[in-house]
Motif scaffolding. Structure first.
Motif, short mmCIF file in Angstrom:
data_model
loop_
_atom_site.label_atom_id
_atom_site.label_comp_id
_atom_site.label_asym_id
_atom_site.label_seq_id
_atom_site.Cartn_x
_atom_site.Cartn_y
_atom_site.Cartn_z
N ILE A 661 0.84 -1.20 0.00
CA ILE A 661 0.00 0.00 0.00
C ILE A 661 0.87 1.24 0.00
N SER A 662 0.45 2.22 -0.78
CA SER A 662 1.18 3.49 -0.83
C SER A 662 0.22 4.60 -0.42
N THR A 663 0.63 5.35 0.56
CA THR A 663 -0.20 6.46 1.03
C THR A 663 0.68 7.64 1.37
N GLU A 664 0.22 8.80 1.00
CA GLU A 664 1.00 10.00 1.26
C GLU A 664 0.82 10.49 2.68
N LYS A 665 -0.32 10.10 3.30
CA LYS A 665 -0.61 10.62 4.63
C LYS A 665 0.35 10.07 5.69
N ILE A 666 0.72 8.77 5.52
CA ILE A 666 1.77 8.18 6.38
C ILE A 666 2.78 7.59 5.42
N ASN A 667 3.72 8.40 4.99
CA ASN A 667 4.61 8.01 3.90
C ASN A 667 5.73 7.07 4.33
N ASP A 668 5.85 6.76 5.63
CA ASP A 668 6.93 5.87 6.08
C ASP A 668 6.39 4.57 6.68
N HIS A 669 5.19 4.16 6.28
CA HIS A 669 4.62 2.97 6.92
C HIS A 669 5.36 1.70 6.51
N ARG A 670 5.99 1.71 5.32
CA ARG A 670 6.79 0.53 4.95
C ARG A 670 8.03 0.42 5.86
N ALA A 671 8.64 1.52 6.17
CA ALA A 671 9.77 1.51 7.11
C ALA A 671 9.31 1.06 8.50
N VAL A 672 8.11 1.51 8.87
CA VAL A 672 7.56 1.07 10.15
C VAL A 672 7.35 -0.44 10.15
N GLY A 673 6.87 -0.97 9.03
CA GLY A 673 6.70 -2.43 8.94
C GLY A 673 8.01 -3.18 9.09
N MET A 674 9.06 -2.67 8.46
CA MET A 674 10.37 -3.30 8.62
C MET A 674 10.83 -3.25 10.08
N ALA A 675 10.61 -2.13 10.74
CA ALA A 675 10.99 -2.02 12.16
C ALA A 675 10.20 -3.00 13.02
#
Length: 860
Positions: A661-675
């Protein structure tokens, strides 16, 4: 003839009896004394051959008493003795013979304890006084069971006060015992157990055996017995010390306490029952201590017999014919037998006058006469005189009161090291005790408690990494706060990232109390350290992981719903994110408070297997390790790990679901998933491993602390470093695009909604363009076919004109200059003629619906 022979035999018997009576009465007729008979059961052989020296000593006393006119002037004492072999069965038969065979015995005198028990219990049925010289059984002190029993040999319990006094002198608080299972030793041990308990001394090991002491000795060795009291007869003592040699239960670490009435060379006597040499036995018994009743007066005092103890020994040696005293059974008890006869003679002397006053005489004694027995009992009970064995006096139970001699085997021979007077509690100490080691051994292996502490090198190394991580967290927090007005940073929900950074700093701060132990703080302060560990880890995890979990939860909630439901969540309300973090934090705070109030953490000490030091020392090291624990630690850990584990698993699932998923509102959620992947995997591995390795302080700390450090480092790097790189690529803070990255007005609040609308318009326009291009291609194909057809017709008409020589057409009908077949209006189809309108309409559509700023989205 038969009757005549019968009469002859009868006459011969009568004559023999008359002659015998005449011979028996002749000394009395000569001396004018009445005979009083003493029935003796002296053990001349068997397990306790005490009569070998005691019988000659008793006969010496009788001879002296009979020759003294001031003791029993009207009476003469005579001893009738049998060999009881110290066997109760044999003694029963001999007792019957003594009682039912003339003459009547006025006193019975048994030797060993087992025979005395039988005789003394039965004697009251015949109103007989029982006087023993060698019975030491404590059971014989029971006046209800043995009402007429006296003895010049003190009770075996008289050794116990001396033993207790020696234990106290040498500061021993733990002893062991091994006994032969006979009544005398069982009673002695029961009395010893009571006395040591009153003195605060513990009997840690209590072993017994019947005939074979091998198992009992092995148990003493296995249970680390050091101070050992042995209660057994001489023959069994040789068996015991043969096993002691085999088990190496001797030397500088051990002290044996034995009974002192063994022969001086008892360990050198060859015994077929053992398979140890004399040298081995001598080595095994070296240094043991004996407690022995003082059976020979150490002072030069002339007592009732007008003999000193040394003069008595000289006469006894003369009567024994030069036998070696060490090889003569009962030699040590001989003074007691001698004084027993004297005590009886003096008591009988006391009864003459009282009996005469009652009209009675000693010679009137029979087995039914209680009065004479009572007088003899009263006289013995008040006896007090100096004998060759010391002062003779009896207690209320008829037992002799005496001093105790303390000896130690030094260099193969016994040395006197002291005396103890139990009546006054006085210890006379010579100070010549000798030990194999530097002094008296310890009563048990000295256990040195040694706490295990964390390796300081490991603690310092991990602390450095944790400190650097805290600095990194502060830098990331500062960066995020400073750039909070940048649009790219705003689209990453910077306040949640700030909470993540704070949680990471708290988690890293927990590394320091994790490494603090008794090496750094006092035990009284250790519970505070435990609480710091718990709260820092709990709050750090709740803040760091809770903020990341909230982001991934919101993304999953919005972008995995159907399109019609997405419209209901067009606007992201930040307070809901913060509320979610607050709920997770409140759950942790509440659970920690309940834990701290209901079952607070405290210190527990774990004990490990004792270890022997490298040096040859008589010590063991007891490793100890301090833990933070509570009464129901497993329950609390189960609740916390269960809740956190479910949260981690849910976080992994949400991160996987939202990875595309790509969203501009939370643009770092993929990094959050990795963490989240990183934190979850490390926590799920570390938690069980640290529980398993809790007894290994270095490994446990390394796993726990490094898991925290790695989790925090990866989280900070994944979340904040990309943001720094992006701002750096945009030449922050000198980029011309800085103004476009900053949100100067409120019109950009709906950028995400506009972006989605433009995407939909872009897709619709692409469809329209594709349809128009297909139509243009079709029309071009039709045009090409028509041009080809016209070209063929034109060629054929020219050929016909040439054949008929037709003149060329007039100039007025000629094609104008620049004519092209493709420009012929009447030949084009209507659809093609409107193609310019198509492009014109498309241009209008572009102008009406596609702003220049949206052009890139058209070909996205």
């Amino acid at each position: 003839m038969e009757s005549l022979s019968h009469l002859k035999r009868l006459w011969v018997r009568v004559a023999l009896c008359y002659t015998l009576l005449t011979l028996l009465s002749w000394p009395c007729a000569v001396t004018g004394k009445k005979k009083l008979y003493i029935g003796a059961l002296f053990p001349m052989s068997g397990g306790w051959p005490g009569g070998q020296a005691c019988l000659p000593a008793a006969q010496m006393a009788l001879d002296l008493v009979n020759n003294r006119s001031d003791i029993l002037p009207d009476y003469e004492l005579e001893l009738i003795y049998y060999d009881s072999m110290c066997d109760p069965g044999e003694a029963t038969k001999l007792l019957y013979d003594l009682l039912y065979t003339e003459p009547i015995k006025i006193v019975l005198m048994p030797g060993c304890s087992s025979v005395s028990t039988l005789v003394a219990e039965a004697a009251r049925m015949w109103n007989l006084i029982v006087f023993s010289y060698g019975s030491s059984s404590p059971a014989l002190s029971n006046r209800q069971r043995f009402p007429t029993f006296f003895r010049t040999h003190p009770s075996a319990t008289l050794h116990n006060p001396t033993r207790v006094r020696l234990f106290q002198k040498w500061k021993w608080t733990k002893i062991a015992t091994i006994q032969q299972t006979t009544e005398v030793f069982t009673s002695t041990l029961d009395d010893l157990e009571q006395r040591v308990k009153e003195a605060g001394i513990e009997i840690s090991v209590r072993q017994s055996f019947l005939t074979d002491p091998a198992v009992a000795v092995k148990n003493l060795k296995r249970q680390d017995a050091r101070i050992i009291v042995g209660l057994f007869y001489e023959t069994e003592a040789r068996k015991v010390f043969c096993e002691v040699y085999k088990e190496k239960l001797f030397g500088k670490k051990y002290v044996w306490f034995l009974i002192g009435w063994y022969a001086d060379n008892w360990f050198k006597i060859k015994d077929p029952a053992i398979n140890c040499t004399v040298e081995q036995m001598t080595e095994a018994v070296e240094g043991h201590v004996t407690t022995e009743i003082v059976m020979l007066n150490p002072e030069t005092v002339r007592g009732a017999s007008n003999l000193t103890s040394q003069e008595f020994l000289a006469q006894l040696m003369s009567r024994l014919g030069g036998k070696n005293p060490e090889e003569t059974g009962g030699f040590q008890e001989a003074p007691l037998a001698y004084d027993a006869v004297w005590a009886l003679a003096l008591a009988l002397n006391k009864t003459v006058a009282p009996l005469r006053g009652k009209g009675r005489r000693l010679e009137d004694f029979n087995y039914n006469n209680k009065d004479i027995t009572s007088e003899i009992y009263r006289a013995l009970n008040t006896s007090s005189f100096e004998g060759v064995s010391g002062h003779v006096v009896f207690d209320a139970q008829g037992s002799r009161m005496a001093w105790t001699l303390i000896e130690q085997l030094q260099g193969g021979s016994y040395k006197k090291i002291g005396y103890y007077d139990s009546t006054k509690g006085n210890l006379s100490w010579y100070g010549n005790d000798k030990w194999i080691g530097a002094g008296p051994p310890a009563d048990q292996t000295v256990v040195i408690e040694e706490f295990r502490f964390l390796s300081q090198k490991l603690f310092v190394s991990v602390s450095v990494f944790a400190g650097m991580g805290i600095l990194l967290g502060i830098v990331c927090l500062t960066f995020n706060i400073y750039n909070s007005n940048v649009r790219y940073i705003q689209n990453s929900q910077p306040y949640l990232n700030n909470i993540t950074a704070v949680g990471c700093v708290l988690a890293l701060a927990a590394v320091f109390p994790l490494g603090i132990d008794g090496h750094h703080v006092h035990r009284s302060q250790f519970p505070v350290v435990c609480q710091f560990r718990l709260w820092l880890l709990g709050l750090g995890f709740s803040l760091a992981y809770g903020s990341m979990f909230t982001k991934i939860w919101w993304v999953h909630t919005v972008y995995t719903k159907k399109d019609e439901k997405k419209e209901k969540r067009k606007h992201l309300e930040p307070w809901k994110l913060y509320a979610t973090v607050g709920v997770l934090l409140a759950i942790d705070v509440l659970s920690l408070m309940i834990w701290q109030i209901v079952d607070p953490l405290h210190i527990t000490v774990e004990k490990f297997t004792k270890e022997a030091p490298k040096a040859d020392l008589d010590v063991l090291i007891q490793p100890l390790l301090e833990h933070c624990s509570s009464e129901k630690m497993n329950t609390w850990l189960g609740v916390v790990y269960g809740y956190k584990g479910l949260l981690l698993l849910l976080g992994i699932f949400l991160a996987y679901e939202t990875k595309s998923i790509s969203t501009e509102k939370i643009n770092d959620h993929r990094a959050v998933g990795m963490a989240i992947y990183n934190v979850a995997v490390l926590c799920m591995i570390t938690a069980p491993v640290t529980m398993i390795l809790s007894s290994q302080q270095d490994a446990s700390f390394a796993f726990a602390s490094l898991a925290i450090v790695f989790s925090v480092y990866i989280t900070l790097v994944v979340l904040f470093v990309p943001k720094k790189l992006i701002l750096y690529k945009l030449h922050w803070p000198f980029s011309e695009q800085q103004d476009t990255l900053k949100t100067g007005s409120s019109t950009n609040n709906n950028d995400e909604e506009k972006s989605r609308q433009l995407e939909r318009e872009n897709r619709e326009l692409q469809k329209i363009i594709q349809e128009k291009e297909e139509r243009v291609t079709e029309l071009r194909n039709q045009l090409a076919e028509r041009q080809a057809l016209r070209s063929r017709r034109h060629t054929s008409s020219q050929n016909q004109n040439q054949n008929h020589s037709a003149p060329p057409p007039p100039s007025s009908q000629a094609e104008p200059p620049g004519y092209s077949p493709g420009t012929e209006q009447h030949s084009l189809p209507p659809s093609f003629s409107n193609s310019s309108n198509l492009y014109q309409g498309e241009g209008k559509l572009s102008r009406n619906h596609c702003h220049n700023s949206r052009l890139p989205l058209l070909y996205k």
